[in-house]
Motif scaffolding. Sequence first.
Motif, mmCIF file in Angstrom:
data_model
loop_
_atom_site.group_PDB
_atom_site.id
_atom_site.type_symbol
_atom_site.label_atom_id
_atom_site.label_comp_id
_atom_site.label_asym_id
_atom_site.label_seq_id
_atom_site.Cartn_x
_atom_site.Cartn_y
_atom_site.Cartn_z
ATOM 1 N N GLU A 18 0.934 -1.339 -0.172
ATOM 2 C CA GLU A 18 0.041 0.061 0.063
ATOM 3 C C GLU A 18 1.033 1.317 -0.006
ATOM 4 O OE1 GLU A 18 0.860 -1.407 3.896
ATOM 5 O OE2 GLU A 18 -0.004 -2.301 2.306
ATOM 6 N N ASP A 19 1.997 1.360 0.588
ATOM 7 C CA ASP A 19 2.957 2.298 0.557
ATOM 8 C C ASP A 19 3.372 2.310 -0.793
ATOM 9 O OD1 ASP A 19 2.388 3.034 3.331
ATOM 10 O OD2 ASP A 19 4.045 1.618 3.932
ATOM 11 N N ALA A 20 3.655 1.415 -1.756
ATOM 12 C CA ALA A 20 4.120 1.578 -2.756
ATOM 13 C C ALA A 20 3.505 2.345 -3.815
ATOM 14 C CB ALA A 20 4.305 0.081 -3.493
ATOM 15 N N ILE A 21 2.090 2.400 -3.803
ATOM 16 C CA ILE A 21 1.092 3.098 -4.596
ATOM 17 C C ILE A 21 1.614 4.549 -5.006
ATOM 18 C CG2 ILE A 21 -1.236 3.772 -5.069
ATOM 19 C CD1 ILE A 21 -0.892 1.061 -5.709
ATOM 20 N N PRO A 22 1.742 5.404 -3.867
ATOM 21 C CA PRO A 22 2.021 6.652 -3.927
ATOM 22 C C PRO A 22 3.589 7.077 -4.607
ATOM 23 C CG PRO A 22 1.783 6.346 -1.426
ATOM 24 C CD PRO A 22 1.578 5.229 -2.367
ATOM 25 N N VAL A 23 4.373 6.040 -4.142
ATOM 26 C CA VAL A 23 5.780 6.190 -4.801
ATOM 27 C C VAL A 23 5.722 5.793 -6.420
ATOM 28 C CG1 VAL A 23 8.285 5.123 -4.582
ATOM 29 C CG2 VAL A 23 6.779 5.442 -2.731
ATOM 30 N N LEU A 24 5.071 4.863 -6.660
ATOM 31 C CA LEU A 24 5.011 4.297 -8.178
ATOM 32 C C LEU A 24 4.126 5.612 -9.134
ATOM 33 C CD1 LEU A 24 4.113 0.727 -7.884
ATOM 34 C CD2 LEU A 24 6.363 1.583 -8.637
ATOM 35 N N GLU A 25 3.178 6.300 -8.174
ATOM 36 C CA GLU A 25 2.649 7.130 -9.002
ATOM 37 C C GLU A 25 3.433 8.336 -9.348
ATOM 38 O OE1 GLU A 25 -2.127 6.454 -7.476
ATOM 39 O OE2 GLU A 25 -0.887 7.759 -6.200
ATOM 40 N N VAL A 26 4.082 8.649 -8.237
ATOM 41 C CA VAL A 26 5.169 9.981 -8.311
ATOM 42 C C VAL A 26 6.006 9.577 -9.470
ATOM 43 C CG1 VAL A 26 7.148 11.231 -7.360
ATOM 44 C CG2 VAL A 26 4.743 10.827 -6.127
ATOM 45 N N GLY A 51 0.141 -3.804 -11.626
ATOM 46 C CA GLY A 51 0.204 -4.908 -10.650
ATOM 47 C C GLY A 51 0.118 -4.571 -9.308
ATOM 48 N N CYS A 52 0.537 -3.637 -8.733
ATOM 49 C CA CYS A 52 0.408 -3.338 -7.394
ATOM 50 C C CYS A 52 -0.978 -3.039 -7.037
ATOM 51 C CB CYS A 52 1.423 -2.026 -6.977
ATOM 52 S SG CYS A 52 1.359 -1.655 -5.294
ATOM 53 N N LEU A 53 -1.712 -2.193 -7.857
ATOM 54 C CA LEU A 53 -3.101 -1.930 -7.774
ATOM 55 C C LEU A 53 -3.786 -3.385 -7.675
ATOM 56 C CD1 LEU A 53 -3.538 1.086 -10.028
ATOM 57 C CD2 LEU A 53 -3.853 1.107 -7.409
ATOM 58 N N ASP A 54 -3.656 -4.212 -8.538
ATOM 59 C CA ASP A 54 -4.143 -5.450 -8.548
ATOM 60 C C ASP A 54 -4.082 -6.255 -7.275
ATOM 61 O OD1 ASP A 54 -5.996 -6.232 -10.692
ATOM 62 O OD2 ASP A 54 -4.004 -6.946 -11.894
ATOM 63 N N ASP A 55 -2.709 -6.379 -6.766
ATOM 64 C CA ASP A 55 -2.478 -7.003 -5.526
ATOM 65 C C ASP A 55 -3.211 -6.463 -4.454
ATOM 66 O OD1 ASP A 55 -0.781 -8.664 -7.072
ATOM 67 O OD2 ASP A 55 1.083 -7.911 -6.130
ATOM 68 N N LEU A 56 -3.407 -5.192 -4.313
ATOM 69 C CA LEU A 56 -4.307 -4.730 -3.296
ATOM 70 C C LEU A 56 -6.003 -4.589 -3.576
ATOM 71 C CD1 LEU A 56 -1.913 -1.465 -2.629
ATOM 72 C CD2 LEU A 56 -2.290 -3.415 -1.238
#
Length: 131
Positions: A18-26, A51-56
């Motif tokens: 869940e912490d990866a989403i904002p980092v990947l978006e930036v 892929g991260c969104l899918d996993d979440l």
Amino acid sequence: ASMGVLGNALWQGGERPEDAIPVLEVTLALHRRFWPNDEQNILGVQTNLAGCLDDLGQHHEAVVLKRETFDRQVATLGVSNECTILSGNNVATSLLGLERWEEAKTLLGEKLLPAARKSLGADHNLTLRLG
């Protein structure tokens, strides 16, 4: 590049996706702004974000990004490119998961499978997975 590495580590490390989403978006926004001509890198970051969104469990958001990635690959690499076909397969898999059967069937049967048979051959692993 280091932002992307951090985002991927948070996501693929499995402890804090869940912490990866904002980092990947930036990371995606930075690539689009400063390296707009580096299409394949942008698509790679976008694929990781999907892929991260899918996993979440954010499947609707993920399929939108996957569709954008596939459409850009069709435009830049052509529908018969192996990376494009694989990207399209990711879209179709997501559509099936969302029970959007007709969309998935159309994508697989009318676009991906004919392109894979023509460019990769009927016996190629990816072609067999599509069929």
